[in-house]
Design a protein around this motif. Structure first.
Motif, short mmCIF file in Angstrom:
data_model
loop_
_atom_site.label_atom_id
_atom_site.label_comp_id
_atom_site.label_asym_id
_atom_site.label_seq_id
_atom_site.Cartn_x
_atom_site.Cartn_y
_atom_site.Cartn_z
N VAL A 1 -4.97 -14.31 1.11
CA VAL A 1 -4.27 -13.07 0.75
C VAL A 1 -4.66 -11.92 1.67
O VAL A 1 -3.79 -11.25 2.23
CB VAL A 1 -4.52 -12.72 -0.73
CG1 VAL A 1 -3.91 -11.37 -1.06
CG2 VAL A 1 -3.94 -13.81 -1.63
N PRO A 2 -5.96 -11.63 1.87
CA PRO A 2 -6.32 -10.56 2.81
C PRO A 2 -5.79 -10.82 4.22
O PRO A 2 -5.37 -9.91 4.91
CB PRO A 2 -7.85 -10.55 2.78
CG PRO A 2 -8.20 -11.16 1.46
CD PRO A 2 -7.14 -12.18 1.21
N ALA B 1 -3.12 -12.52 5.15
CA ALA B 1 -1.68 -12.28 5.16
C ALA B 1 -1.39 -10.79 5.13
O ALA B 1 -0.50 -10.29 5.82
CB ALA B 1 -1.01 -13.00 3.99
N ARG B 2 -2.16 -10.06 4.33
CA ARG B 2 -1.97 -8.62 4.24
C ARG B 2 -2.31 -7.94 5.56
O ARG B 2 -1.61 -7.01 5.99
CB ARG B 2 -2.84 -8.06 3.12
CG ARG B 2 -2.64 -6.57 2.86
CD ARG B 2 -3.47 -6.12 1.68
NE ARG B 2 -3.11 -6.87 0.48
CZ ARG B 2 -3.88 -6.97 -0.60
NH1 ARG B 2 -5.08 -6.41 -0.60
NH2 ARG B 2 -3.48 -7.64 -1.65
N GLU C 1 0.49 -8.58 7.99
CA GLU C 1 1.64 -7.75 7.65
C GLU C 1 1.42 -6.31 8.11
O GLU C 1 2.34 -5.67 8.66
CB GLU C 1 1.89 -7.78 6.15
CG GLU C 1 3.09 -6.98 5.70
CD GLU C 1 3.29 -7.01 4.20
OE1 GLU C 1 4.18 -6.30 3.71
OE2 GLU C 1 2.54 -7.75 3.51
N THR C 2 0.22 -5.81 7.91
CA THR C 2 -0.10 -4.44 8.34
C THR C 2 -0.04 -4.32 9.86
O THR C 2 0.49 -3.34 10.40
CB THR C 2 -1.50 -4.03 7.85
OG1 THR C 2 -1.53 -4.10 6.43
CG2 THR C 2 -1.85 -2.62 8.31
N ARG D 1 3.49 -4.19 10.92
CA ARG D 1 4.04 -2.88 10.54
C ARG D 1 3.64 -1.82 11.56
O ARG D 1 4.46 -0.98 11.96
CB ARG D 1 3.52 -2.51 9.15
CG ARG D 1 4.09 -1.24 8.55
CD ARG D 1 3.56 -1.14 7.13
NE ARG D 1 3.92 0.11 6.49
CZ ARG D 1 3.53 0.44 5.27
NH1 ARG D 1 2.75 -0.39 4.58
NH2 ARG D 1 3.89 1.59 4.73
#
Length: 213
Positions: A4-5, A7-8, A11-12, A15
């Motif tokens: 999860v971290p 992937a986050r 994504e960041t 972005r």
């Protein structure tokens, strides 16, 4: 739990790169700051600098990623792949769509053009594409689609240089809104100059209007 971290974070990072591309494309290197990128991305400056220590790191990442991927890397996604004149037409149309529709391409091209104010050595653009164009002309000669006698490397150079001039003029005059039509005019002229047998046969294949992903 560990995915999860990761992937986050990915994504960041994407972005941030998307926001940086928009800033560089619109404002250029000098007009862009870590603060303006953070504001456009909707995050704090510290988070931007966690992923990219300096503005130059963002510029390098965008340029390297752009010129390593299709259409500049000439990654062929059709089966069977085009050859000769058909490959030239498909490649030029794909690159023109990328210039018109893909902000990361526009950002990378502008950054490379501004190399003299950026403290880093960028990869040399277009040379790989020129080599591919030369090989396509060689294949077209072997296939009997153009008469023999061309200097393939020279003509490949001029083909890419002509494209870059057309897209830059289109950018200056219409923000590339007329680029599809200008590219079709360019292709018609170039194929006639090469002495292509029945150039319309190749120009009818595909379209320069659809956006590129």
């Amino acid at each position: 739990m560990m995915a999860v971290p990761s992937a986050r974070a990915a994504e960041t990072r994407e972005r941030i790169l998307s926001a940086a591309a928009e800033e560089f494309a619109e404002r250029g290197y000098a007009g862009t700051s870590i603060g303006s990128i953070a504001e456009r991305a909707g995050i704090g400056k510290g988070l931007v600098q966690y992923h990219f220590k300096a503005k130059v790191d963002l510029a390098v990442t965008l340029v390297q990623a752009t010129f390593a991927q299709a259409p500049f890397a000439n990654v062929v996604t059709t089966d069977p792949p085009p050859r000769g004149i058909a490959a030239i037409v498909a490649s030029i149309r794909a690159v023109s769509r990328a210039f018109r529709d893909t902000v990361r391409v526009r950002a990378a091209v502008r950054l490379v053009r501004e190399y003299d104010i950026i403290p880093v050595v960028f990869p040399t653009p277009y040379v790989g594409w020129m080599a591919v164009m030369a090989q396509c002309l060689r294949d077209a000669t072997d296939d009997g689609d153009i008469p023999p006698g061309l200097d393939f490397e020279t003509e490949g150079w001029h083909l890419v240089a002509t494209f870059t001039g057309v897209q830059e003029t289109s950018h200056r005059l219409t923000q590339r809104q007329d680029l599809p039509e200008r590219i079709e005019e360019m292709l018609q002229r170039q194929l006639r100059l090469f002495g292509v047998v029945d150039p319309e046969r190749f120009l009818r294949q595909g379209s320069n209007q659809a956006p590129i992903s």
